[in-house]
Design an enzyme around this catalytic site. Structure first.
Site, short mmCIF file in Angstrom:
data_model
loop_
_atom_site.label_atom_id
_atom_site.label_comp_id
_atom_site.label_asym_id
_atom_site.label_seq_id
_atom_site.Cartn_x
_atom_site.Cartn_y
_atom_site.Cartn_z
N HIS A 195 24.02 -108.53 56.10
CA HIS A 195 24.35 -109.93 55.83
C HIS A 195 23.19 -110.70 55.22
CE1 HIS A 195 27.71 -109.58 59.09
NE2 HIS A 195 28.06 -109.04 57.93
N SER A 238 30.09 -107.90 68.75
CA SER A 238 31.46 -108.08 69.21
C SER A 238 32.43 -107.12 68.54
CB SER A 238 31.92 -109.52 68.93
OG SER A 238 31.96 -109.77 67.54
N CYS A 244 15.96 -123.13 40.41
CA CYS A 244 15.50 -121.79 40.05
C CYS A 244 14.49 -121.91 38.91
CB CYS A 244 16.69 -120.94 39.62
SG CYS A 244 16.22 -119.34 38.92
N GLY A 292 24.98 -104.94 71.11
CA GLY A 292 25.07 -106.39 71.05
C GLY A 292 25.95 -106.94 69.95
N VAL A 336 20.55 -111.83 60.39
CA VAL A 336 19.87 -112.27 59.18
C VAL A 336 18.39 -112.58 59.43
CG1 VAL A 336 21.96 -113.12 58.07
CG2 VAL A 336 20.62 -114.67 59.52
N ASP A 337 17.92 -112.38 60.65
CA ASP A 337 16.50 -112.56 60.94
C ASP A 337 15.76 -111.25 60.69
OD1 ASP A 337 16.45 -110.91 63.49
OD2 ASP A 337 17.90 -112.45 64.08
N TYR A 366 20.66 -124.72 56.62
CA TYR A 366 19.94 -123.45 56.67
C TYR A 366 18.46 -123.65 56.95
CZ TYR A 366 23.83 -120.40 55.78
OH TYR A 366 25.00 -119.69 55.94
#
Length: 257
Positions: free
Chosen positions: A125, A202, A160, A200, A109-110, A73
């Protein structure tokens, strides 16, 4: 499709949109791909080509090898960080100027929609730029600003600061449910829409893929913008062929003509 046919469809879509009272937008990976952001599966290249992306995006994978998943990630974040909004993102932000509070539901997710100027973005998401406690020890989600933390990055994700357990990306993994508040907002917006622009995507990833059907069942007119045939095409009232960065500026120009 001939240029004349495409132009006629754009005019028809603009006329519908001009008379809309509650338009809604749904975007997918194709919009961000135009900015150079690889799709989820395209991101598995180079050193990561040996992995199945679905094996890097599950709670079990993270618990089994938190460093591996965190590092992937971080790699994806590095690619996204240099991306900039394209003409499709900007045109959708301009559309919000014509329809204040325009709901923009995204599977991406951006934060390129926000960078372009869209303000009412529903992230189904999650947001890859954010991190949270794996166990959401202070509530769901327990967001953690990792820029304020110091840790040995060779050992994987930070701890955390509240519970001492792992921090993870604030994205939805396989086997997880979508954020309840975002899914509820998206569903309500879809049911209330009189037009839905589907841009954009699917139409294969559920439950996001069900939203155009929900909107259509409630009486909405469906306009799809996509260079490819998708699972949405069969229920679209108008299909505009091409990437959003090419089609959306023409649609906005027709809207103002």
């Amino acid at each position: 499709m001939s240029d004349d046919t495409q132009a006629a469809r754009i005019q028809q879509a603009a006329e519908r949109l001009r008379n809309s009272r509650k338009p809604v937008v749904l975007t997918g990976a194709g919009v961000s791909k135009e900015s150079g952001v690889p799709t989820f599966r395209d991101a598995v290249d180079g050193l990561w080509a040996q992995y199945d992306p679905s094996q890097l995006a599950t709670p079990t994978a993270f618990m089994n090898n938190p460093k591996l998943v965190w590092d992937w990630y971080e790699y994806r974040r590095s690619m996204i960080s240099v991306a900039r909004p394209n003409l499709g993102h900007r045109a959708l932000a301009d559309l919000e100027q014509r329809f204040p509070h325009l709901p923009l539901i995204t599977q991406n997710v951006d934060d390129l929609h926000e960078q372009a100027g869209s303000t009412n973005v529903i992230h189904l998401h999650g947001n890859i730029a954010q991190s949270k406690c794996f166990f959401n020890c202070q509530g769901d989600p327990t967001l953690i600003d990792v820029s304020t933390l110091t840790w040995d990055k060779e050992n994987g994700p930070p701890a955390c600061p509240h519970c001492g357990r792992w921090v993870r990306p604030n994205v939805v993994w396989f086997g997880e449910i979508l954020p309840a508040d975002q899914l509820q907002a998206a569903t309500i917006a879809s049911r209330q829409a009189d037009i839905m622009l589907v841009v954009g995507t699917s139409g294969l990833v559920t439950p996001a893929a069900s939203l155009p059907g929900i909107a259509r069942s409630a009486g909405a007119f469906i306009i799809e913008i996509n260079p490819d045939y998708s699972a949405i095409t069969r229920i679209a009232d108008i299909k505009l062929d091409g990437p959003s960065g090419e089609v959306m500026p023409h649609l906005l120009a027709a809207l103002d003509s």
